[in-house]
Enzyme design. Structure first.
Site, short mmCIF file in Angstrom:
data_model
loop_
_atom_site.label_atom_id
_atom_site.label_comp_id
_atom_site.label_asym_id
_atom_site.label_seq_id
_atom_site.Cartn_x
_atom_site.Cartn_y
_atom_site.Cartn_z
N ILE A 31 129.69 -55.11 -20.38
CA ILE A 31 131.11 -55.24 -20.05
C ILE A 31 131.57 -56.69 -20.06
O ILE A 31 132.75 -56.97 -20.33
CB ILE A 31 131.40 -54.57 -18.68
CG1 ILE A 31 132.87 -54.18 -18.56
CG2 ILE A 31 130.94 -55.42 -17.52
CD1 ILE A 31 133.16 -53.22 -17.42
N HIS A 100 117.15 -51.93 -17.12
CA HIS A 100 117.84 -52.07 -18.40
C HIS A 100 117.36 -53.34 -19.08
O HIS A 100 116.95 -54.30 -18.42
CB HIS A 100 119.36 -52.12 -18.22
CG HIS A 100 119.81 -53.14 -17.21
ND1 HIS A 100 119.77 -52.90 -15.86
CD2 HIS A 100 120.28 -54.40 -17.36
CE1 HIS A 100 120.22 -53.97 -15.22
NE2 HIS A 100 120.52 -54.91 -16.11
N HIS A 102 118.55 -56.36 -21.69
CA HIS A 102 119.66 -57.02 -22.38
C HIS A 102 119.17 -57.43 -23.77
O HIS A 102 118.13 -58.08 -23.88
CB HIS A 102 120.08 -58.30 -21.65
CG HIS A 102 120.61 -58.10 -20.26
ND1 HIS A 102 121.95 -58.22 -19.94
CD2 HIS A 102 119.98 -57.80 -19.09
CE1 HIS A 102 122.13 -58.01 -18.64
NE2 HIS A 102 120.94 -57.76 -18.10
#
Ligand code: DGP
Length: 120
Positions: A31, A100, A102
């Site tokens: 985001i 997660h 990146h």
């Protein structure tokens, strides 16, 4: 897991820009991107940190590796290069408590970590 923002994205309850997915993993754009390519690669299974993977999670690990290659290919950074980052826990700077990866690329990502961090 209820209350987990990435679980909601995976379930389609929160909109996101999905770039790749399979039965184990979803990859969507961060985001607030820090580079021209900034994609989060997230297992569908709710695990908090990288340390939570276990022996039975082999298929998820395979999907993570495939996702890295496919996302890099889709965004045209396979040859120019990219960086993978997994932040874990407070010292790792983890903000979202669903593990997660990146994937950052599309420009030179710079030094691995700032030299101002005390060593040892
Ligand atoms: P980390 O510090 O490794 O936990 O990074 C979490 C990342 O998640 C951060 O770069 C911003 C991103 N992020 C947080 N909320 C959302 C969201 O609702 N949608 C998307 N696409 N990314 C988000």
């Amino acid at each position: 897991m209820s209350g987990c923002i990435f679980c909601k994205i995976i379930a389609g309850e929160i909109p996101s820009k999905i770039v790749w997915q399979d039965e184990n993993v979803v990859a969507f754009r961060d985001i607030s991107p820090l580079a021209p390519t900034h994609v989060l690669i997230v297992p569908r299974k709710h695990l908090v940190t990288f340390s939570d993977f276990s022996a039975g999670d082999g298929p998820i690990m395979t999907s993570l590796a495939v996702a890295v290659r496919e996302v890099a290919k889709l965004d045209g950074v396979l040859e120019s290069g990219y960086r993978l980052i997994v932040n874990n826990g407070p010292d790792g700077g983890q903000e979202v408590m669903h593990v997660h990866m990146h994937l950052l690329g599309g420009r030179n990502i710079g030094p691995m970590i700032k030299r101002s961090v005390p060593e040892g």
